[in-house]
Design a protein around this motif. Sequence first.
Motif, PDB file in Angstrom:
ATOM      1  N   GLY A 181       0.796  -1.222   0.000  1.00 41.36           N
ATOM      2  CA  GLY A 181       0.000   0.000   0.000  1.00 41.36           C
ATOM      3  C   GLY A 181       0.825   1.266   0.000  1.00 41.36           C
ATOM      4  N   LEU A 182       2.089   1.142   0.411  1.00 41.97           N
ATOM      5  CA  LEU A 182       2.934   2.330   0.555  1.00 41.97           C
ATOM      6  C   LEU A 182       4.387   1.996   0.230  1.00 41.97           C
ATOM      7  N   VAL A 183       4.987   2.814  -0.592  1.00 39.04           N
ATOM      8  CA  VAL A 183       6.412   2.670  -0.869  1.00 39.04           C
ATOM      9  C   VAL A 183       7.123   3.937  -0.417  1.00 39.04           C
ATOM     10  N   ILE A 184       8.132   3.745   0.441  1.00 39.90           N
ATOM     11  CA  ILE A 184       8.910   4.892   0.914  1.00 39.90           C
ATOM     12  C   ILE A 184      10.333   4.746   0.396  1.00 39.90           C
ATOM     13  N   THR A 185      10.892   5.814  -0.159  1.00 37.61           N
ATOM     14  CA  THR A 185      12.323   5.756  -0.467  1.00 37.61           C
ATOM     15  C   THR A 185      13.041   6.835   0.313  1.00 37.61           C
ATOM     16  N   ASP A 186      14.176   6.419   0.878  1.00 38.04           N
ATOM     17  CA  ASP A 186      14.986   7.352   1.644  1.00 38.04           C
ATOM     18  C   ASP A 186      16.135   7.800   0.753  1.00 38.04           C
ATOM     19  N   GLU A 187      16.536   9.043   0.871  1.00 40.19           N
ATOM     20  CA  GLU A 187      17.650   9.580   0.091  1.00 40.19           C
ATOM     21  C   GLU A 187      17.464   9.244  -1.373  1.00 40.19           C
ATOM     22  N   GLN A 188      16.314   9.581  -1.848  1.00 41.21           N
ATOM     23  CA  GLN A 188      15.892   9.122  -3.164  1.00 41.21           C
ATOM     24  C   GLN A 188      16.804   9.593  -4.294  1.00 41.21           C
ATOM     25  N   HIS A 189      17.395  10.774  -4.144  1.00 42.29           N
ATOM     26  CA  HIS A 189      18.226  11.269  -5.242  1.00 42.29           C
ATOM     27  C   HIS A 189      19.456  10.408  -5.464  1.00 42.29           C
ATOM     28  N   ARG A 190      19.761   9.555  -4.492  1.00 39.10           N
ATOM     29  CA  ARG A 190      20.923   8.706  -4.677  1.00 39.10           C
ATOM     30  C   ARG A 190      20.628   7.486  -5.534  1.00 39.10           C
ATOM     31  N   PHE A 191      19.370   7.274  -5.819  1.00 37.26           N
ATOM     32  CA  PHE A 191      19.048   6.146  -6.684  1.00 37.26           C
ATOM     33  C   PHE A 191      19.204   6.530  -8.130  1.00 37.26           C
ATOM     34  N   GLY A 192      19.525   5.553  -8.946  1.00 38.69           N
ATOM     35  CA  GLY A 192      19.644   5.820 -10.369  1.00 38.69           C
ATOM     36  C   GLY A 192      18.287   5.985 -11.016  1.00 38.69           C
ATOM     37  N   VAL A 193      18.331   6.525 -12.208  1.00 39.09           N
ATOM     38  CA  VAL A 193      17.099   6.768 -12.943  1.00 39.09           C
ATOM     39  C   VAL A 193      16.356   5.471 -13.234  1.00 39.09           C
ATOM     40  N   ARG A 194      17.127   4.458 -13.568  1.00 38.43           N
ATOM     41  CA  ARG A 194      16.495   3.198 -13.911  1.00 38.43           C
ATOM     42  C   ARG A 194      15.768   2.609 -12.682  1.00 38.43           C
ATOM     43  N   GLN A 195      16.418   2.752 -11.524  1.00 33.71           N
ATOM     44  CA  GLN A 195      15.774   2.239 -10.321  1.00 33.71           C
ATOM     45  C   GLN A 195      14.500   3.005 -10.021  1.00 33.71           C
ATOM     46  N   ARG A 196      14.561   4.323 -10.272  1.00 33.87           N
ATOM     47  CA  ARG A 196      13.361   5.105 -10.029  1.00 33.87           C
ATOM     48  C   ARG A 196      12.260   4.691 -10.991  1.00 33.87           C
ATOM     49  N   ALA A 197      12.648   4.392 -12.234  1.00 32.82           N
ATOM     50  CA  ALA A 197      11.645   3.970 -13.217  1.00 32.82           C
ATOM     51  C   ALA A 197      10.995   2.667 -12.763  1.00 32.82           C
ATOM     52  N   ARG A 198      11.839   1.730 -12.315  1.00 33.83           N
ATOM     53  CA  ARG A 198      11.334   0.460 -11.813  1.00 33.83           C
ATOM     54  C   ARG A 198      10.396   0.677 -10.636  1.00 33.83           C
ATOM     55  N   LEU A 199      10.857   1.582  -9.786  1.00 35.29           N
ATOM     56  CA  LEU A 199      10.090   1.854  -8.585  1.00 35.29           C
ATOM     57  C   LEU A 199       8.729   2.421  -8.952  1.00 35.29           C
ATOM     58  N   ALA A 200       8.749   3.343  -9.921  1.00 37.11           N
ATOM     59  CA  ALA A 200       7.488   3.937 -10.357  1.00 37.11           C
ATOM     60  C   ALA A 200       6.561   2.843 -10.899  1.00 37.11           C
ATOM     61  N   GLU A 201       7.161   1.897 -11.588  1.00 38.10           N
ATOM     62  CA  GLU A 201       6.417   0.775 -12.141  1.00 38.10           C
ATOM     63  C   GLU A 201       5.773  -0.028 -11.006  1.00 38.10           C
ATOM     64  N   LYS A 202       6.602  -0.327  -9.983  1.00 35.25           N
ATOM     65  CA  LYS A 202       6.114  -1.105  -8.842  1.00 35.25           C
ATOM     66  C   LYS A 202       5.108  -0.317  -8.011  1.00 35.25           C
ATOM     67  N   SER A 203       5.204   1.014  -8.099  1.00 35.59           N
ATOM     68  CA  SER A 203       4.398   1.822  -7.192  1.00 35.59           C
ATOM     69  C   SER A 203       3.091   2.293  -7.821  1.00 35.59           C
ATOM     70  N   LYS A 204       2.719   1.715  -8.928  1.00 37.19           N
ATOM     71  CA  LYS A 204       1.417   2.083  -9.487  1.00 37.19           C
ATOM     72  C   LYS A 204       0.349   1.718  -8.469  1.00 37.19           C
ATOM     73  N   ASN A 205      -0.557   2.636  -8.270  1.00 36.01           N
ATOM     74  CA  ASN A 205      -1.650   2.372  -7.346  1.00 36.01           C
ATOM     75  C   ASN A 205      -1.217   2.072  -5.917  1.00 36.01           C
ATOM     76  N   VAL A 206      -0.098   2.626  -5.518  1.00 39.36           N
ATOM     77  CA  VAL A 206       0.234   2.635  -4.090  1.00 39.36           C
ATOM     78  C   VAL A 206       0.614   4.075  -3.735  1.00 39.36           C
ATOM     79  N   HIS A 207       0.672   4.328  -2.451  1.00 33.24           N
ATOM     80  CA  HIS A 207       1.103   5.652  -2.000  1.00 33.24           C
ATOM     81  C   HIS A 207       2.625   5.734  -2.046  1.00 33.24           C
ATOM     82  N   VAL A 208       3.120   6.916  -2.365  1.00 37.86           N
ATOM     83  CA  VAL A 208       4.563   7.078  -2.481  1.00 37.86           C
ATOM     84  C   VAL A 208       5.051   8.207  -1.566  1.00 37.86           C
ATOM     85  N   LEU A 209       6.049   7.863  -0.762  1.00 37.24           N
ATOM     86  CA  LEU A 209       6.658   8.866   0.116  1.00 37.24           C
ATOM     87  C   LEU A 209       8.163   8.849  -0.115  1.00 37.24           C
TER      88      LEU A 209
END
Length: 713
Positions: A385-413
């Motif tokens: 239901g919720l995905v939280i990322t800490d220090e998000q700018h340290r993640f690569g773009v590809r990881q963020r893309a994946r994360l966005a994919e995984k985070s469809k229809n969940v809350h994002v913090l």
Amino acid sequence: MNLSDKITTLKGVGPKYASYFAQNGIFTVSDLLYHLPRAYQNRGDVCRIIDTPFDFLPHSYILTIGSEPKVALIKRGMSLLKFKAFDDSGSVNITYFNQNYLKDVFTIGSTFRFYGKLSREKRTISMTSPTYEPVIPTKPLLSLVPVYPLFNGVNQKFISKLMSEITPNISEMVEEYLPEDVLDRMNLCSLPFALKNIHTPANENTLNAAIRRLSFDELFLFALSVSQIKSSASEYYAPSMDDTDVTDYINMLPYELTDAQSRAIGEILMDLSGSGEDYVKAMNRIVVGDVGSGKTICAAFAAYAACKNGYQCALMVPTEILANQHYVSLKDDFAKLGYSCEFLTGSTPAKEKKAILSRIKNGETDFIIGTHALIQDSVEFLNLGLVITDEQHRFGVRQRARLAEKSKNVHVLVMSATPIPRTLSLMIYGDLDVSLIDTMPPGRQRVDTFVVDENYRARLNGFIKKQVDEGHQVYIVCPAVEEKEEDILNFADYNPFVIEYENKKNDTSKVKSAVSYAKELKEEVFPTLNVEFIHGKMKGKEKDKIMSDFSEGKIDILVSTTVIEVGVNVPNATLMIVENAERFGLSQLHQLRGRVGRGKDKSYCVLVSSSSGEKSRQRLEIMRTVYDGYTIADPDLKMRGPGDFFSSDPSIRQSGDMGLDLAKSCSDTELLTSAFECARMVLSKDKYLESTGNALLKERLGEVISKNIKTVN
Ligand code: ADP
Ligand code: MG
């Protein structure tokens, strides 16, 4: 030759070299072409022997060989090649070790351009192992010679040789991919011109044009990928979490929440809850707060709310060390609250991992903390239901893309400690809601900061000893993991826009490496203390062990690279020493400083720098006088460049960041802003880059992203 040709088609690249290159994400001619120089040596200003300044820096000499090279065996397995060479002002003794074959290269009467440090002892003038290039009238020598980033198994000479095979073909191979209107608007040189001049600069002006163009490309592609991810993020709905009673948790805390924390938590709970409907617009929020402002607990409250409403929560952090620390600090709280917490990283053993994955899948695990391993395909949640990322700018773009994919229809913090200047954060996080934690928990002390040079070494060591004797612990951060095979002077504080050919005087101090410096401290300086090292290239398990030993007080002095930069919390550590401090960005230094001053004891930060460059001095002076991350962030952007805000530790960068190699040192904030504006302009006309006019651009974007995937896997 084609860009897509495998590098094994180049002369001299067999399977062994191919594997060295592959380890660094270089597979094709194109990959190699984008392996850009990290500095340039100015060999164009030829020095006469007699005019050599006493600066102990390398210079360029055009010398004719005056005596036949003599080979002498000096020790078992060690030989010496010696000869004399001269110009119109004098003569030099030149020596090479273990390179007997050079006997046939340096024939009497032939002329070479040598580049090296001249030494004068008594009457003898000599040079040891200078680089050399034959002077051939028909083939002019470059005056600016590129210095490439090296990696295991490959040396400068070899990379240069390969480049010289590739560069003559650039104009035939390379096609422009930037849209016409972007090129016009930015007044950029063409891509073939840029690539040619970055590797073989005709002169300083063409090099600057090339650097500007290629920096723009990195930023523009970065902006495109970020914008694409972003525009898809805010369109989702997520389960509403109506039970927002978190008093149980508040009552458990050993301290009171600050107003800023309460406000942020309130905003989060508002986002999560609805008024009775099953779904609400998905939360898309960033919590921004300076180092130590207490963001973790805000994330924990969000996680608690998710669990309480029957949903799983995933907390993702960029390093194993940090993941482990969050896990250790939160699992007991969650157990008391009645929820199970688990820990997963890339180095979790396969068997254990399998069990964890099945508990996540069947819903036994409520709260899962880990690294980007959490977004791998094998991880299936029962009801995330919720995905939280800490220090998000340290993640690569590809990881963020994946994360966005995984985070469809969940809350994002998202949590971010790096005080990103507002303009930049708008660009990167544009449509996120922002909760600002603008006050510190009470009782925080200022970390007194000092800038010192080598002359203070003895006193500094005394100070370290004193801190340890008082029962405290010490961090020492070094810029490098291991000694590089050569240490070339970098110029102008990594800023290629200002090429200072005049080598920085006195900046001959060696770069300290974590591994060897730890050894030196352990064996020579503090034999009675417990000194350990940690760096990003170590295995996850080893890192965890060191980190947990450090937080349990078993280690007195921890020598590290910037792996400890993000989020690590050991309140008993009271002294942070940063070696070669001039090599770090100010925001990074601020983050590092934030590792101390976390407990009740007075803490200190000592920046060691022997650089006498005016710019470095000014930058470090800011650290001494300014303690607020946001104030630091702004001059930093101006003085060091936007790249600093993305990612700096290569061990993290390799885990899938965009290749912001050039732009990292770009000090031109306008270029960054323009890159985002151009990306917006292009996407507003063609959101998915589907038009034929953008086909090459789309291809290049895909290449850049997939290259990062290759580097990771
Ligand atoms: P950051 O914002 O850098 O992630 P952390 O969340 O790691 O900071 O918090 C830093 C330290 O401050 C932790 O030891 C945490 O327990 C403590 N802390 C957080 N909030 C408060 C508070 N309201 N009062 C006192 N200490 C706090
Ligand atoms: Mg944190």
